[in-house]
Design a protein around this motif. Structure first.
Motif, PDB file in Angstrom:
ATOM      1  N   THR A  24       0.861  -1.171   0.000  1.00 21.56           N
ATOM      2  CA  THR A  24       0.000   0.000   0.000  1.00 21.56           C
ATOM      3  C   THR A  24       0.894   1.216   0.000  1.00 21.56           C
ATOM      4  OG1 THR A  24      -0.102   0.272   2.392  1.00 21.56           O
ATOM      5  CG2 THR A  24      -1.645  -1.282   1.411  1.00 21.56           C
ATOM      6  N   ASP A 265      -9.943   0.653   1.773  1.00 23.47           N
ATOM      7  CA  ASP A 265      -8.578   0.659   2.296  1.00 23.47           C
ATOM      8  C   ASP A 265      -8.095  -0.787   2.411  1.00 23.47           C
ATOM      9  OD1 ASP A 265      -6.207   0.850   3.661  1.00 23.47           O
ATOM     10  OD2 ASP A 265      -6.993   1.994   5.349  1.00 23.47           O
ATOM     11  N   LEU A 315      -9.937   1.935   8.969  1.00 23.97           N
ATOM     12  CA  LEU A 315      -9.529   2.541   7.704  1.00 23.97           C
ATOM     13  C   LEU A 315      -8.691   3.785   7.954  1.00 23.97           C
ATOM     14  CD1 LEU A 315     -12.424   1.070   7.049  1.00 23.97           C
ATOM     15  CD2 LEU A 315     -12.224   2.361   4.923  1.00 23.97           C
ATOM     16  N   SER A 316      -7.879   4.116   6.970  1.00 23.82           N
ATOM     17  CA  SER A 316      -7.115   5.354   7.022  1.00 23.82           C
ATOM     18  C   SER A 316      -8.026   6.534   6.665  1.00 23.82           C
ATOM     19  CB  SER A 316      -5.925   5.288   6.073  1.00 23.82           C
ATOM     20  OG  SER A 316      -6.361   5.031   4.743  1.00 23.82           O
TER      21      SER A 316
END
Length: 376
Positions: A24, A265, A315-316
């Motif tokens: 990622t 994400d 999640l970011s």
């Protein structure tokens, strides 16, 4: 823990095939590759799945197995899981009607009460608990008073979410039925390695237990930026039951919560910690059901099956602001009076886990475990 000698080459091969790595923008994520078994193979009376069970739950395994092709599962999952969001979105006064503090919030709605990380409340998830098999596991007031976490009757929001009871029970019952088949194969494996193990113990617990616990989980959007640790949505922990059935995550966008979406994400979701200390992301297909081992099985099997440490990463930012997650876990557990002891000849030190102490019944073990997580 007791285990058979493993050649180095076999050991290394098991580690290599158990995960893959994806990249990622922020980091590399190691993704586990759970053992998958088709449902038709699982229920076959002629199938010997000992190798697959050992690969999944043995010393080098992920501690998790995935069952595919379960009849009616996809439809029941779609009907039940979004109701976690419906429950979380009720006005506070309506949620309070199904809050049950005397059970340490193990019946009905619970939010911000649990502390999986010592001193920190898990505020970004809420839970609705119920027994999926029966609304009233006992009429004995003494049992209810002594073990409220297991024997208090279900509380349903019948007026506010009339579909919840039926959807929860239908999906939860199916998960238990599949779990009984998984337990049957676990029993065969353990018996082959431990002659003093009681024949059919786990299968009997799953098929005949009166107090399974279903937990419909809702993970709230997180409006703030910041680092997302592995346990940012749910802290690291073991389940204390024998076997846990776990649905795949159902993600929705709070700006349009009318349908399921893919998680935006790739780093978010369920993680398991392997016996070698690696933290691997665990993908569960939408149409499949996962099973993992709890602390009770670690004790009762003499350590041949080991509890699975797991957590959920949020999640970011900015996707975390509007993405929410729902799932259903069903904990298959013994009745309160089952002695929690390893098979004869195995030291209690080899199976020590969680809050367990030799001489405990399951009711005592369950009570002290839940009190530990909900302590002030």
């Amino acid at each position: 823990p007791p285990s058979e000698p493993v050649r180095f080459c076999s050991f290394w091969h098991s580690l290599c095939k158990s995960h893959r790595t994806i990249r990622t923008m922020a980091s590399q994520i190691k993704v586990g590759a759970p053992v998958k078994i088709p449902y038709e193979t699982l229920i076959s009376k002629d199938a010997d799945l000992s190798a697959q069970i050992e690969e999944a739950f043995g010393f080098t395994g992920l501690g998790l197995i995935v069952i595919t092709g379960i009849p009616n599962f996809v439809e029941l999952r779609k009907r039940c899981l979004p109701l976690g969001t419906a429950m979380a979105n009720l006005p506070e006064d309506k949620k309070e009607k199904v809050v049950h503090a005397p059970s340490n919030y193990s019946v009905g709605w619970s939010h911000g009460k649990e502390k999986l990380k010592r001193g920190e409340f898990d505020t970004y998830k809420g839970s609705f608990y119920a027994n999926p098999l029966t609304d009233e596991a006992t009429t004995d007031p003494a049992l209810r008073a002594k073990y409220p976490q297991d024997y208090e009757p279900n509380l349903w929001p019948k007026e506010d979410i009339p579909d919840l009871e039926h959807a929860f029970k239908a999906l939860g019952s199916l998960m238990i039925n599949v779990g009984a088949e998984v337990a049957r194969h676990c029993d065969k494996l353990v018996k082959s390695k431990c002659p003093n193990y009681q024949d059919g113990l786990l299968e009997n617990i799953v098929r005949n237990g009166r107090i399974p616990k279903g937990r419909l989980l809702h993970y709230f959007p997180i409006p703030t930026p910041g680092d997302r640790t592995r346990d940012s949505w749910c802290g690291w922990h073991n389940d204390h039951s024998c076997l846990t059935a776990l649905c795949s995550s159902y993600y929705m966008d709070s700006r349009d919560p009318t349908h399921e979406i893919d998680c935006p994400d790739p780093a978010a979701g369920l993680y398991a910690r392997t016996r070698q200390g690696e933290e691997l992301k665990i993908p569960i297909p939408r149409d499949a059901l996962a099973f993992q081992i709890g602390e009770s099985s670690q004790i009762l099997t003499g350590g041949f099956l080991r509890a699975t440490p797991h957590a959920v990463q949020a999640l970011s930012y900015p996707e975390s602001q509007w993405t929410m997650r729902d799932t259903l876990a069903v904990f298959m557990q013994p009745n309160h009076d089952l002695p929690m002891e390893p098979p004869a000849g195995i030291s209690p030190d080899a199976v020590a886990v969680g809050q367990w102490k030799p001489g405990m019944s399951y009711g005592q073990f369950s009570k002290i475990t839940i009190e530990y997580y909900y302590a002030d």
